[in-house]
Design a protein around this motif. Structure first.
Motif, mmCIF file in Angstrom:
data_model
loop_
_atom_site.group_PDB
_atom_site.id
_atom_site.type_symbol
_atom_site.label_atom_id
_atom_site.label_comp_id
_atom_site.label_asym_id
_atom_site.label_seq_id
_atom_site.Cartn_x
_atom_site.Cartn_y
_atom_site.Cartn_z
ATOM 1 N N MET A 1 38.019 28.651 29.536
ATOM 2 C CA MET A 1 37.996 29.791 28.614
ATOM 3 C C MET A 1 37.462 29.344 27.259
ATOM 4 N N SER B 1 40.583 36.775 28.336
ATOM 5 C CA SER B 1 39.498 35.847 28.673
ATOM 6 C C SER B 1 38.210 36.612 28.887
ATOM 7 N N GLY B 2 37.097 35.971 28.568
ATOM 8 C CA GLY B 2 35.793 36.494 28.941
ATOM 9 C C GLY B 2 35.463 36.096 30.370
ATOM 10 N N ARG B 3 34.361 36.631 30.885
ATOM 11 C CA ARG B 3 33.970 36.357 32.272
ATOM 12 C C ARG B 3 32.466 36.113 32.343
ATOM 13 N N PRO B 4 32.037 35.167 33.156
ATOM 14 C CA PRO B 4 30.592 34.979 33.334
ATOM 15 C C PRO B 4 29.942 36.263 33.843
ATOM 16 N N TRP B 5 28.759 36.538 33.366
ATOM 17 C CA TRP B 5 27.912 37.657 33.802
ATOM 18 C C TRP B 5 28.420 39.026 33.353
ATOM 19 N N ARG B 6 29.564 39.103 32.701
ATOM 20 C CA ARG B 6 30.123 40.401 32.345
ATOM 21 C C ARG B 6 30.434 40.434 30.861
ATOM 22 N N THR C 1 38.981 40.741 29.202
ATOM 23 C CA THR C 1 40.049 41.353 29.990
ATOM 24 C C THR C 1 41.190 40.350 30.093
ATOM 25 N N ILE D 1 43.763 38.044 32.146
ATOM 26 C CA ILE D 1 43.867 37.360 33.435
ATOM 27 C C ILE D 1 45.240 36.713 33.530
ATOM 28 N N ASP E 1 45.328 38.708 38.778
ATOM 29 C CA ASP E 1 44.409 39.081 37.701
ATOM 30 C C ASP E 1 44.305 40.596 37.571
ATOM 31 N N ASP F 1 33.076 25.161 43.080
ATOM 32 C CA ASP F 1 32.636 25.853 41.866
ATOM 33 C C ASP F 1 31.134 25.680 41.705
#
Length: 442
Positions: free
Chosen positions: A97, A146-151, A155, A157, A190, A237
């Motif tokens: 994060m 937390s942020g999210r890859p690609w989005r 939101t 978690i 989540d 991953d």
């Protein structure tokens, strides 16, 4: 289907929780809010969603820190990506994060909040405390933003959980059309955290929410796996590093491998490495790289046998003893033990002609340097594909033999051979090299 049978759930925030301070009894505060008049009373099967900030405050994870960056450094295990001052890192809890979860909001000026030391243990303590205080068996999720890859956007978690099925594995089932579900694993914890965040908000002083109607996600016995199970392991991953960090780590991981497994090598991975190789710089806008890929065992054996015979002949001409010759030849076993070989070559098409030897030698060296740059790209790209390699110079000592066996044009200059495969053992630790030892400043 009647209204009573329609799937659904209810979520509400718990008002009345005061500002939490280090040492506060969080269970007592939550229990008092949950039993306030006019609110639904907690019941078995409910899920309690608790913002990590109040857990951190109660557990004394408040740090006097005028330098937030220093606090982030202490909580960081691995830098995933860096853009200017923004760092995405893996912290000591295993979470990836921004800023290691170190937060300077909702805390007194001059202080920062660290995440709970063990969020799963925190969730277990809250669950056990509510069972004792109120006699109810609820699931508990400790959440953080937390942020999210690609989005875009943030939101909540789950970073800690107790008594909740954090992952709902649907693999082995079928969808409504009878198609098999082979990869579907739902991050239930989540989804619960995000649902709770809709009513808790970020600045409304409502740090706890309750979800009712999803009793099937509450573990009837035991505390379950905890939110730690949501952390994807390194082996699975595919997006473990940011772009620049991945390049640096691939360079670091590029190590000479001396022993390989029998696992086959994906030819597509090697071709992707070749595609990286041919982006290297070269003189006069030329493309001097060629890669001969020996994908069949027969081709590898034929080349290595011919090279061995030529090497033995050279060593005999040098007057080496049979024992010395046998010892030296064994050094070539790294090539024989690899399931895949590549022979990189330099082709000096486009080289300029000069009347004097000095400039002619420099022109040739330019092309050889470009060949080395391409090979370095190739080795680093192989490391990025999780393939080990060993660049062995042997083909440079018998170029005529290599060209003859492989049917190469006369102007192709083999630049060694690259053994490729899966490393049979972990590389030994390499002493760090200080960049200043290799730098001269004028």
């Amino acid at each position: 289907m009647s209204a009573a049978q329609v799937p659904g759930y209810r979520v509400w925030a718990l008002p009345g929780i005061p500002e939490v301070r280090p040492g506060d009894d969080l269970v007592k505060l939550i229990a008092a809010a949950a039993t306030a008049e006019g609110l639904p009373q907690l019941a078995d099967g409910d899920v309690l969603l608790v913002t990590s900030k109040i857990v951190s405050k109660a557990e004394g994870r408040v740090l006097e820190a005028t330098d937030r960056e220093a606090a982030i450094d202490r909580e960081t295990v691995r830098v995933v990506a860096r853009r200017g001052t923004l760092r995405i890192v893996q912290n000591r809890q295993g979470l990836v994060m921004a800023a290691a979860g170190v937060d300077a909001s909702n805390t007194q000026p001059g202080t920062v909040l660290l995440l709970p030391e063990d969020p799963d243990a925190s969730a277990r303590a809250i669950r056990a405390g509510l069972r004792t205080a109120l006699g109810v068996d609820v699931g508990v999720v400790v959440s953080d933003t937390s942020g999210r890859p690609w989005r875009a956007g943030l939101t909540d978690i789950a970073i800690g959980a107790a008594g909740v099925r954090v992952l709902d594995d649907l693999r082995g089932g079928t969808d409504a059309y009878g198609n098999p579900l082979s990869v579907t694993v739902v991050a239930t914890a989540d989804e619960l955290a995000a649902a709770g965040d809709l009513v808790k908000g970020k600045a409304t002083g409502l740090p706890v929410a309750v979800v009712r109607g999803l009793g099937h996600v509450v573990e009837p016995a035991g505390d379950g796996d905890g939110a730690r199970a949501l952390v994807r392991g390194a082996e699975s991953d595919m997006f473990r590093l940011g772009t620049s960090e991945a390049v640096r780590q691939a360079v670091t991981l590029r190590r000479t491998v001396r022993a390989f497994t029998d696992d086959p090598v994906d030819p597509g991975a090697v071709r992707r490495a070749v595609a990286a190789a041919v982006t290297a710089p070269a003189p006069h806008h030329t493309t001097p790289w060629r890669f001969v890929l020996l994908e069949s065992a027969e081709a590898r054996r034929e080349l290595l046998d011919a090279m061995r015979d030529a090497w033995i002949a050279d060593l005999r001409a040098d007057g080496k003893s049979p024992e010395s010759i046998a010892k030296r030849v064994r050094r070539g076993d790294v090539l024989r033990g690899a399931p895949y070989l590549a022979v990189p070559c330099v082709v000096a098409d486009g080289a300029h002609s000069y009347p004097d030897a000095r400039r002619g030698a420099a022109e040739r060296e330019m092309f050889l340097v470009a060949g080395g740059a391409g090979i370095q790209n190739f080795l680093v790209a192989l490391a990025g594909e999780r393939l080990g390699s060993a660049w062995v110079s042997s083909t440079m000592f018998c170029r005529d033999v290599v060209r003859d066996v492989l049917g190469l044009p006369e102007n192709w200059e083999p630049m060694g051979a690259v053994a490729i495969g899966r490393a049979a053992e972990a590389p030994k630790e390499r002493p760090p090299r200080a960049a200043d030892d290799f730098v001269v400043v004028r």
